[in-house]
Enzyme design. Structure first.
Site, mmCIF file in Angstrom:
data_model
loop_
_atom_site.group_PDB
_atom_site.id
_atom_site.type_symbol
_atom_site.label_atom_id
_atom_site.label_comp_id
_atom_site.label_asym_id
_atom_site.label_seq_id
_atom_site.Cartn_x
_atom_site.Cartn_y
_atom_site.Cartn_z
ATOM 1 N N ASN A 153 0.843 -1.192 0.000
ATOM 2 C CA ASN A 153 0.000 0.000 0.000
ATOM 3 C C ASN A 153 0.883 1.248 0.000
ATOM 4 O OD1 ASN A 153 -2.433 1.575 0.298
ATOM 5 N ND2 ASN A 153 -1.921 1.838 2.462
ATOM 6 N N HIS A 178 0.677 5.164 1.444
ATOM 7 C CA HIS A 178 -0.085 6.071 2.301
ATOM 8 C C HIS A 178 0.523 7.473 2.159
ATOM 9 C CE1 HIS A 178 -2.781 7.102 5.545
ATOM 10 N NE2 HIS A 178 -1.830 7.882 6.008
ATOM 11 N N ASP A 205 -3.089 0.473 8.302
ATOM 12 C CA ASP A 205 -1.895 1.316 8.203
ATOM 13 C C ASP A 205 -0.774 0.920 9.154
ATOM 14 O OD1 ASP A 205 -3.031 2.836 6.193
ATOM 15 O OD2 ASP A 205 -3.766 4.397 7.544
HETATM 16 C C1 GAR Z 1 -2.575 8.892 -3.274
HETATM 17 O O1 GAR Z 1 -2.026 10.078 -2.785
HETATM 18 C C2 GAR Z 1 -2.439 7.781 -2.239
HETATM 19 O O2 GAR Z 1 -1.309 7.901 -1.437
HETATM 20 C C3 GAR Z 1 -3.682 7.969 -1.426
HETATM 21 O O3 GAR Z 1 -4.676 8.290 -2.365
HETATM 22 C C4 GAR Z 1 -4.091 9.031 -3.447
HETATM 23 C C5 GAR Z 1 -4.600 8.441 -4.741
HETATM 24 O O4 GAR Z 1 -4.227 9.257 -5.821
HETATM 25 N N1 GAR Z 1 -3.990 6.766 -0.673
HETATM 26 C C6 GAR Z 1 -4.583 6.780 0.514
HETATM 27 O O5 GAR Z 1 -4.967 7.797 1.067
HETATM 28 C C7 GAR Z 1 -4.749 5.411 1.170
HETATM 29 N N2 GAR Z 1 -5.022 5.527 2.558
HETATM 30 P P1 GAR Z 1 -4.273 8.693 -7.315
HETATM 31 O O6 GAR Z 1 -5.643 8.033 -7.511
HETATM 32 O O7 GAR Z 1 -4.142 9.911 -8.175
HETATM 33 O O8 GAR Z 1 -3.159 7.710 -7.493
#
Ligand code: GAR
Length: 189
Positions: free
Chosen positions: A102, A104, A145
């Protein structure tokens, strides 16, 4: 050949970089992109990249092994969560123990846990007056997490940064590191 399935809920800009990165690799490929949202832009990005897509309902994900069957049918070895907003059910974590990665958008253990995803994280970072934030790439276990951290990178937060400008800094860090970290982890297995 190692096969990856990417789970993503939204725009999928990370998923797009990951697909581009592995399109040029002989040993690792992205075989499938899955989303909990039928209309998620990530699915269109996958189709454009020639990668098979699949969306699923809450029932399909939590109440039966359907998604596991789909992964096993396609001989998926590793799962990558790239902006996936649902909690991964235990049956998947068990079947892919130490093989779910994952990303984060903060420096865990700070700003992790339930409700901490996407822009919520950047708003919380801003409200807390942090002078730095960053990304954490980690393995997924039963605790939200809290799986083993594989990699972290930080960036400075200036006083005039907004949640949106923090998100942009974090995305740049993600694009620069996530595909390569996935490659390193898988190649070392
Ligand atoms: C990313 O910044 C990722 O780190 C976050 O969602 C965004 C997705 O962006 N993930 C989380 O918050 C998971 N807990 P994207 O769809 O443009 O790749």
């Amino acid at each position: 050949m190692h096969r990856i399935a990417i789970f993503a809920s939204g725009s999928g800009t990370n998923a797009e970089r990951i697909m581009q990165h592995f399109a040029e690799q002989p040993d690792i490929m992205v075989s499938l992109v899955l989303s909990n949202k039928k209309e998620a832009p990530v699915l269109e990005k996958a189709r454009k990249a020639g990668v098979e897509t699949r969306s699923f309902s809450r029932d399909e994900f939590y109440d039966c092994n359907r998604i596991l069957e789909v992964l096993q049918d396609r001989k998926i070895d590793f799962v990558v969560l790239a902006g996936f907003m649902w909690l991964v059910p235990e049956y998947l974590i068990k079947a892919y123990s130490d093989r779910i990665i994952n990303i984060h958008p903060a420096l865990l253990p700070k700003f992790g846990g339930k409700g901490m995803y996407g822009m919520n994280v950047h708003r919380a970072v801003k409200e807390a007056g942090e002078t730095e934030s960053g990304i954490t790439i980690h393995l997924v276990n039963e605790e939200y997490d809290k799986g083993r951290v594989l990699f972290q990178a930080a960036c400075k937060i200036e006083e005039n940064d907004t949640p949106e400008s923090i998100a942009a800094k974090i995305h740049s860090l993600e694009y620069a590191n996530f595909p390569f970290q996935i490659e390193q982890f898988i190649s070392a297995q």
